[in-house]
Design a protein around this motif. Structure first.
Motif, PDB file in Angstrom:
ATOM      1  N   THR A  46       0.854  -1.193   0.000  1.00 18.55           N
ATOM      2  CA  THR A  46       0.000   0.000   0.000  1.00 18.55           C
ATOM      3  C   THR A  46       0.888   1.240   0.000  1.00 18.55           C
ATOM      4  O   THR A  46       1.866   1.312   0.749  1.00 18.55           O
ATOM      5  CB  THR A  46      -0.916   0.030   1.236  1.00 18.55           C
ATOM      6  OG1 THR A  46      -0.101  -0.057   2.403  1.00 18.55           O
ATOM      7  CG2 THR A  46      -1.904  -1.111   1.212  1.00 18.55           C
ATOM      8  N   TYR A  47       0.529   2.187  -0.841  1.00 14.28           N
ATOM      9  CA  TYR A  47       1.237   3.468  -0.921  1.00 14.28           C
ATOM     10  C   TYR A  47       0.283   4.578  -0.523  1.00 14.28           C
ATOM     11  O   TYR A  47      -0.901   4.536  -0.864  1.00 14.28           O
ATOM     12  CB  TYR A  47       1.756   3.719  -2.338  1.00 14.28           C
ATOM     13  CG  TYR A  47       2.781   2.707  -2.789  1.00 14.28           C
ATOM     14  CD1 TYR A  47       4.098   2.785  -2.366  1.00 14.28           C
ATOM     15  CD2 TYR A  47       2.431   1.654  -3.627  1.00 14.28           C
ATOM     16  CE1 TYR A  47       5.045   1.858  -2.765  1.00 14.28           C
ATOM     17  CE2 TYR A  47       3.368   0.717  -4.035  1.00 14.28           C
ATOM     18  CZ  TYR A  47       4.667   0.831  -3.605  1.00 14.28           C
ATOM     19  OH  TYR A  47       5.609  -0.084  -3.999  1.00 14.28           O
ATOM     20  N   LYS A  48       0.811   5.560   0.206  1.00 13.97           N
ATOM     21  CA  LYS A  48       0.014   6.710   0.606  1.00 13.97           C
ATOM     22  C   LYS A  48       0.677   7.972   0.085  1.00 13.97           C
ATOM     23  O   LYS A  48       1.873   7.968  -0.216  1.00 13.97           O
ATOM     24  CB  LYS A  48      -0.091   6.776   2.130  1.00 13.97           C
ATOM     25  CG  LYS A  48      -0.822   5.595   2.732  1.00 13.97           C
ATOM     26  CD  LYS A  48      -0.809   5.673   4.240  1.00 13.97           C
ATOM     27  CE  LYS A  48      -1.486   4.443   4.830  1.00 13.97           C
ATOM     28  NZ  LYS A  48      -1.328   4.383   6.283  1.00 13.97           N
ATOM     29  N   ARG A  49      -0.101   9.038   0.008  1.00 17.01           N
ATOM     30  CA  ARG A  49       0.478  10.310  -0.422  1.00 17.01           C
ATOM     31  C   ARG A  49       1.538  10.747   0.571  1.00 17.01           C
ATOM     32  O   ARG A  49       1.339  10.660   1.781  1.00 17.01           O
ATOM     33  CB  ARG A  49      -0.614  11.365  -0.538  1.00 17.01           C
ATOM     34  CG  ARG A  49      -1.500  11.160  -1.753  1.00 17.01           C
ATOM     35  CD  ARG A  49      -2.682  12.100  -1.780  1.00 17.01           C
ATOM     36  NE  ARG A  49      -2.223  13.481  -1.843  1.00 17.01           N
ATOM     37  CZ  ARG A  49      -2.965  14.535  -1.527  1.00 17.01           C
ATOM     38  NH1 ARG A  49      -4.208  14.361  -1.117  1.00 17.01           N
ATOM     39  NH2 ARG A  49      -2.490  15.741  -1.628  1.00 17.01           N
ATOM     40  N   ILE A  76       8.516  11.348  -4.287  1.00 22.63           N
ATOM     41  CA  ILE A  76       7.452  11.374  -3.286  1.00 22.63           C
ATOM     42  C   ILE A  76       6.117  11.145  -3.987  1.00 22.63           C
ATOM     43  O   ILE A  76       5.838  11.763  -5.020  1.00 22.63           O
ATOM     44  CB  ILE A  76       7.439  12.723  -2.545  1.00 22.63           C
ATOM     45  CG1 ILE A  76       8.802  12.977  -1.903  1.00 22.63           C
ATOM     46  CG2 ILE A  76       6.348  12.757  -1.490  1.00 22.63           C
ATOM     47  CD1 ILE A  76       8.988  14.383  -1.408  1.00 22.63           C
ATOM     48  N   VAL A  77       5.303  10.263  -3.430  1.00 20.57           N
ATOM     49  CA  VAL A  77       4.002   9.944  -4.020  1.00 20.57           C
ATOM     50  C   VAL A  77       3.061  11.133  -3.848  1.00 20.57           C
ATOM     51  O   VAL A  77       2.910  11.652  -2.745  1.00 20.57           O
ATOM     52  CB  VAL A  77       3.399   8.684  -3.361  1.00 20.57           C
ATOM     53  CG1 VAL A  77       1.995   8.420  -3.866  1.00 20.57           C
ATOM     54  CG2 VAL A  77       4.289   7.487  -3.596  1.00 20.57           C
ATOM     55  N   PHE A  78       2.464  11.582  -4.965  1.00 25.67           N
ATOM     56  CA  PHE A  78       1.499  12.677  -4.886  1.00 25.67           C
ATOM     57  C   PHE A  78       0.107  12.256  -5.330  1.00 25.67           C
ATOM     58  O   PHE A  78      -0.867  12.973  -5.094  1.00 25.67           O
ATOM     59  CB  PHE A  78       1.966  13.883  -5.716  1.00 25.67           C
ATOM     60  CG  PHE A  78       1.809  13.720  -7.205  1.00 25.67           C
ATOM     61  CD1 PHE A  78       0.650  14.115  -7.846  1.00 25.67           C
ATOM     62  CD2 PHE A  78       2.830  13.176  -7.965  1.00 25.67           C
ATOM     63  CE1 PHE A  78       0.504  13.975  -9.212  1.00 25.67           C
ATOM     64  CE2 PHE A  78       2.700  13.032  -9.327  1.00 25.67           C
ATOM     65  CZ  PHE A  78       1.529  13.431  -9.954  1.00 25.67           C
ATOM     66  N   ASN A  79      -0.013  11.099  -5.982  1.00 24.20           N
ATOM     67  CA  ASN A  79      -1.313  10.651  -6.475  1.00 24.20           C
ATOM     68  C   ASN A  79      -1.320   9.129  -6.535  1.00 24.20           C
ATOM     69  O   ASN A  79      -0.291   8.506  -6.794  1.00 24.20           O
ATOM     70  CB  ASN A  79      -1.563  11.244  -7.866  1.00 24.20           C
ATOM     71  CG  ASN A  79      -2.963  10.960  -8.357  1.00 24.20           C
ATOM     72  OD1 ASN A  79      -3.868  10.765  -7.558  1.00 24.20           O
ATOM     73  ND2 ASN A  79      -3.136  10.920  -9.667  1.00 24.20           N
ATOM     74  N   ILE A  80      -2.496   8.555  -6.309  1.00 30.64           N
ATOM     75  CA  ILE A  80      -2.645   7.108  -6.381  1.00 30.64           C
ATOM     76  C   ILE A  80      -3.839   6.798  -7.263  1.00 30.64           C
ATOM     77  O   ILE A  80      -4.938   7.313  -7.050  1.00 30.64           O
ATOM     78  CB  ILE A  80      -2.835   6.499  -4.986  1.00 30.64           C
ATOM     79  CG1 ILE A  80      -1.553   6.675  -4.167  1.00 30.64           C
ATOM     80  CG2 ILE A  80      -3.143   5.014  -5.072  1.00 30.64           C
ATOM     81  CD1 ILE A  80      -1.766   7.017  -2.769  1.00 30.64           C
ATOM     82  N   THR A  81      -3.611   5.965  -8.296  1.00 32.59           N
ATOM     83  CA  THR A  81      -4.694   5.515  -9.166  1.00 32.59           C
ATOM     84  C   THR A  81      -4.881   4.017  -8.970  1.00 32.59           C
ATOM     85  O   THR A  81      -4.265   3.426  -8.075  1.00 32.59           O
ATOM     86  CB  THR A  81      -4.388   5.844 -10.636  1.00 32.59           C
ATOM     87  OG1 THR A  81      -3.197   5.144 -11.013  1.00 32.59           O
ATOM     88  CG2 THR A  81      -4.187   7.331 -10.838  1.00 32.59           C
ATOM     89  N   LYS A  82      -5.690   3.405  -9.828  1.00 34.88           N
ATOM     90  CA  LYS A  82      -6.015   1.989  -9.639  1.00 34.88           C
ATOM     91  C   LYS A  82      -4.780   1.088  -9.723  1.00 34.88           C
ATOM     92  O   LYS A  82      -4.586   0.204  -8.900  1.00 34.88           O
ATOM     93  CB  LYS A  82      -7.047   1.570 -10.686  1.00 34.88           C
ATOM     94  CG  LYS A  82      -7.717   0.265 -10.360  1.00 34.88           C
ATOM     95  CD  LYS A  82      -9.036   0.053 -11.073  1.00 34.88           C
ATOM     96  CE  LYS A  82      -9.054   0.453 -12.532  1.00 34.88           C
ATOM     97  NZ  LYS A  82     -10.294   0.012 -13.184  1.00 34.88           N
ATOM     98  N   ARG A  83      -3.939   1.306 -10.727  1.00 35.95           N
ATOM     99  CA  ARG A  83      -2.787   0.432 -10.935  1.00 35.95           C
ATOM    100  C   ARG A  83      -1.451   1.162 -10.875  1.00 35.95           C
ATOM    101  O   ARG A  83      -0.412   0.566 -11.113  1.00 35.95           O
ATOM    102  CB  ARG A  83      -2.887  -0.246 -12.308  1.00 35.95           C
ATOM    103  CG  ARG A  83      -4.033  -1.204 -12.424  1.00 35.95           C
ATOM    104  CD  ARG A  83      -4.090  -1.822 -13.784  1.00 35.95           C
ATOM    105  NE  ARG A  83      -5.347  -2.534 -13.948  1.00 35.95           N
ATOM    106  CZ  ARG A  83      -6.452  -1.977 -14.394  1.00 35.95           C
ATOM    107  NH1 ARG A  83      -6.461  -0.692 -14.715  1.00 35.95           N
ATOM    108  NH2 ARG A  83      -7.546  -2.683 -14.521  1.00 35.95           N
ATOM    109  N   ALA A  84      -1.482   2.446 -10.613  1.00 39.72           N
ATOM    110  CA  ALA A  84      -0.247   3.227 -10.679  1.00 39.72           C
ATOM    111  C   ALA A  84      -0.173   4.233  -9.539  1.00 39.72           C
ATOM    112  O   ALA A  84      -1.145   4.428  -8.806  1.00 39.72           O
ATOM    113  CB  ALA A  84      -0.158   3.955 -12.019  1.00 39.72           C
ATOM    114  N   VAL A  85       0.995   4.845  -9.408  1.00 37.46           N
ATOM    115  CA  VAL A  85       1.174   5.920  -8.438  1.00 37.46           C
ATOM    116  C   VAL A  85       1.816   7.103  -9.155  1.00 37.46           C
ATOM    117  O   VAL A  85       2.633   6.931 -10.053  1.00 37.46           O
ATOM    118  CB  VAL A  85       2.070   5.492  -7.243  1.00 37.46           C
ATOM    119  CG1 VAL A  85       1.359   4.511  -6.353  1.00 37.46           C
ATOM    120  CG2 VAL A  85       3.390   4.926  -7.700  1.00 37.46           C
TER     121      VAL A  85
END
Length: 174
Positions: A46-49, A76-85
């Motif tokens: 799991t990835y979070k912003r 740095i993660v700024f967005n999370i979609t169904k299959r990508a970040v």
């Protein structure tokens, strides 16, 4: 002038390529004994912003693969979609550092270990602060300090005199 058929034959050299995946033969290859089916944990992570992630292209998955420049970069993660970040990555362009925002599939991303030391240090400092407030420990500086040189000291001979060693003079055997 000679015709083209009369020119001496030259060895044919391959043209230099500037393709999208040029010079990625070793960069994108899988490590030794790590090829084959992709681990399930790759998809279950799991990835979070705000999370720090390392971009590491997986050559077996062509969809959502990042450009070769971003391989090995931390972002740095700024967005999370169904299959990508979505990842924010710094890129040097003409001497300026630009913040690039790219979307990468989860197969090409791994959680970064760059903040493990920082988080552990913050946790330890909070415990020390809590103990100081409770009165069970003295107040100490929590700032990081460089390793200082060792203090000077005198060597004690304890009755033995130091021995002077000299090289043996050279003697020609001839």
């Amino acid at each position: 002038p000679r015709s083209r058929s009369e020119e001496p034959t030259r060895l044919f050299t391959m043209p230099h390529s500037f393709g999208y995946r040029a010079r990625t033969r070793d960069m994108f290859c899988r490590p030794f004994r790590k090829s084959g089916v992709i681990k399930l944990s790759t998809y279950l992570t799991t990835y979070k912003r705000g999370d720090y992630v390392d971009i590491k292209a997986h050559a077996a998955i062509h969809k959502g693969m990042p450009f070769k420049h971003y391989h090995g970069r931390t972002g740095i993660v700024f967005n999370i979609t169904k299959r990508a970040v979505g990842v924010r990555v710094n890129k040097m362009v003409n001497g300026k550092v630009l913040e690039k925002r790219i979307h990468v599939r989860v197969e090409h991303v791994i959680p970064s270990k760059c903040r493990i030391g920082h988080i552990a240090r913050v946790k330890k400092n909070e415990e020390i602060k809590k103990a100081v407030r409770a009165g069970s420990q003295e107040k100490v500086s929590l700032k990081r300090s460089p390793i200082m040189p060792k203090p000077a000291y005198f060597v004690d001979y304890k009755g033995t005199e130091p021995e002077t060693i000299q090289p043996v003079p050279f003697s020609d055997l001839m």
